[in-house]
Design a protein around this motif. Structure first.
Motif, short mmCIF file in Angstrom:
data_model
loop_
_atom_site.label_atom_id
_atom_site.label_comp_id
_atom_site.label_asym_id
_atom_site.label_seq_id
_atom_site.Cartn_x
_atom_site.Cartn_y
_atom_site.Cartn_z
N THR A 178 -7.46 2.84 33.75
CA THR A 178 -7.13 4.26 33.71
C THR A 178 -6.94 4.72 35.17
O THR A 178 -7.47 4.08 36.10
CB THR A 178 -8.25 5.13 33.10
N LEU A 179 -6.20 5.81 35.35
CA LEU A 179 -5.99 6.30 36.72
C LEU A 179 -7.33 6.69 37.34
O LEU A 179 -7.60 6.40 38.51
CB LEU A 179 -5.03 7.51 36.69
N LEU A 180 -8.21 7.30 36.52
CA LEU A 180 -9.52 7.70 37.03
C LEU A 180 -10.31 6.50 37.55
O LEU A 180 -10.93 6.54 38.61
CB LEU A 180 -10.32 8.41 35.92
N ALA A 181 -10.27 5.41 36.80
CA ALA A 181 -11.02 4.22 37.22
C ALA A 181 -10.38 3.59 38.46
O ALA A 181 -11.07 3.10 39.34
CB ALA A 181 -11.08 3.21 36.07
N MET A 182 -9.03 3.61 38.53
CA MET A 182 -8.34 3.01 39.68
C MET A 182 -8.68 3.71 40.99
O MET A 182 -8.82 3.07 42.03
CB MET A 182 -6.81 3.07 39.47
N VAL A 183 -8.78 5.04 40.93
CA VAL A 183 -8.97 5.78 42.18
C VAL A 183 -10.44 6.11 42.42
O VAL A 183 -10.79 6.61 43.48
CB VAL A 183 -8.13 7.08 42.22
N ASP A 184 -11.29 5.86 41.42
CA ASP A 184 -12.66 6.33 41.58
C ASP A 184 -13.70 5.33 41.08
O ASP A 184 -14.32 4.60 41.85
CB ASP A 184 -12.81 7.70 40.88
N SER A 185 -13.87 5.25 39.74
CA SER A 185 -15.08 4.60 39.23
C SER A 185 -15.16 3.09 39.50
O SER A 185 -16.25 2.54 39.58
CB SER A 185 -15.25 4.89 37.74
N ALA A 186 -14.00 2.42 39.64
CA ALA A 186 -14.05 0.97 39.84
C ALA A 186 -14.45 0.60 41.27
O ALA A 186 -14.78 -0.55 41.56
CB ALA A 186 -12.69 0.34 39.50
N ILE A 187 -14.41 1.59 42.17
CA ILE A 187 -14.68 1.34 43.58
C ILE A 187 -16.01 1.97 43.96
O ILE A 187 -16.25 3.13 43.61
CB ILE A 187 -13.56 1.98 44.46
N GLY A 188 -16.86 1.24 44.63
CA GLY A 188 -18.06 1.87 45.18
C GLY A 188 -19.37 1.39 44.62
O GLY A 188 -20.42 1.71 45.15
#
Ligand SMILES: NC(=O)c1ccc[n+]([C@@H]2O[C@H](COP(=O)([O-])OP(=O)(O)OC[C@H]3O[C@@H](n4cnc5c(N)ncnc54)[C@H](O)[C@@H]3O)[C@@H](O)[C@H]2O)c1
Ligand SMILES: [Zn+2]
Length: 374
Positions: free
Chosen positions: A133-143
């Motif tokens: 998902t775009l949300l996961a690509m830019v946020d939740s998958a990183i960090g």
């Protein structure tokens, strides 16, 4: 790997690459340099398994990997301890040892769930995040934040567990519903406000191209956002300081999500509303220039994101939710306030009466005033 954008999260011996580009899934899975473990478990939803999982598994098998898969029903309810328990059973029967890895193929739900199972299995095995998902690509998958929900609260159990790599193939967004694209865009706008004024301006000129997933525009917004998240996490892995700026729009956003119900309002939509709340509050306390609020609201409207509190949402429970937020300190929410596009200040305390007034101005139900509960 050539032809792809590589962004790095720099955390000493736990540093990892984020690879972004069309076809990256296939190429990364084939790359001898990836040094993939022999035994892998793909955790995903049934639909994503059919769309992307089977071909990924086939590619990995051609590289000599033994690949098992675990299918999890779509939806936030899968982010539970009972689902983690089910994954442990699959991990045991698949014989995952310390040298094995999990591939989390999905949105934030899969990333958080499979990430947490990996963090805890044998005290921690590798996970490769493959956000869809775009949300996961830019946020939740990183960090490296992973976790599950309990019946009485979201994300209450979790662990920091950095992935070994993040593979972002924007092609998979073609099958994502438009509403989820817009929701992810809420977080993209957030990066523009907190630290990427160039991205903000790009969005102002190209929002329609981004929403239509035009390849060049899509690649730019994903790479810029992912690199912003990577930079912040590299500087402050555990939210000791700088990482708090990622919470821009989330103080009121989380409250909207909680009180409206997670099904009714998507995360990125709530963040859009939360950013407007923060901007109006910032104006009231003389920190946010009015033209910054105006530009922000105009951009969100053009991305077809909501900029008002959903009609009738009671203000009392929203204020209560903010006091209980994990990021509050002694019952006082900490606001992230914009001083300009690309420049925010975290840790701002704002009197509750101003917050109530602003929420009501933006559509919250004033009759349902705040409860005064500690
Ligand atoms: N760990 C973090 O730092 C972090 C940050 C933000 C959010 N989160 C968590 O992320 C979760 C929300 O993530 P989300 O918005 O990605 O939702 P999601 O994972 O539930 O995905 C949304 C829906 O889209 C479907 N889907 C996913 N990819 C698809 C594709 N390519 N094509 C078609 N359908 C697809 C899914 O099956 C699901 O039904 C929440 O649980 C939130 O707490 C975590
Ligand atoms: Zn968020």
């Amino acid at each position: 790997m050539s032809g792809f954008t590589e962004i790095r999260v720099e955390l000493g011996d736990r540093s990892y690459p984020i690879l972004v580009g069309e076809g990256v899934l296939d190429t990364a899975a084939r790359s001898p340099g990836a040094g993939l473990p022999r035994r892998l478990l793909i955790v995903t939803h049934p639909r994503l398994w059919d769309l992307y999982g089977t071909s990924l598994a086939r590619t990995l098998a051609t590289q000599g990997c033994t690949v098992e898969h675990a299918l999890v029903p779509a939806g936030e309810t899968s982010k539970s301890l009972s689902m983690v328990n089910r994954l442990y059973r699959v991990m045991a029967s698949a014989g995952l040892d310390r040298s094995s890895a999990v591939i989390a193929l999905g949105g934030g739900v899969i990333g958080d769930l499979a990430g947490f199972a990996s963090a805890t299995w044998l005290r921690g095995i590798d996970v490769i995040q493959v956000p869809t998902t775009l949300l996961a690509m830019v946020d939740s998958a990183i960090g490296g934040k992973t976790g599950v929900n309990l019946p009485f609260g979201k994300n209450l159990v979790g662990a920091f567990h950095q992935p070994r790599a993040v593979w972002i193939d924007p092609c998979v967004l073609r099958s994502l519903p438009a509403r989820d694209i817009r929701s992810g865009m809420g977080e993209v706008v957030k990066y523009g406000v907190i630290a990427r004024p160039g991205l903000f301006e790009f969005l102002e000129d190209n929002v329609a191209r981004c929403l239509a997933l035009e390849p060049a525009a899509e690649a730019r917004m994903i790479a810029d956002s992912a690199s912003c998240k990577a930079e912040v996490v590299s500087a402050d892995e555990r939210e000791g300081g700088l990482r708090a700026i990622l919470n821009y729009g989330h103080t009121a956003g989380h409250a909207v999500e909680k009180v409206a119900g997670y099904r009714r309002v998507r995360h990125g939509e709530a963040v859009a509303i939360g950013m407007v709340v923060a901007a109006k509050l910032g104006e009231r306390i003389g920190m946010t220039p009015p033209d910054v609020s105006e530009r922000l609201e105009r951009l969100l409207v053009s991305a077809r994101l909501p900029v008002r509190v959903p009609a009738g949402l009671p203000v009392g429970p929203m204020v209560d939710a903010m006091r209980l937020d994990k990021k509050a300190s002694s019952g006082m929410p900490r606001w992230v306030i914009a001083r300009g596009i690309g420049h925010v200040e975290p840790g701002v305390e704002i009197p509750e009466s101003l917050v109530v007034e602003t929420l009501c101005e933006l559509g919250a139900d004033a009759k349902n005033g705040h409860t005064g509960k500690p």
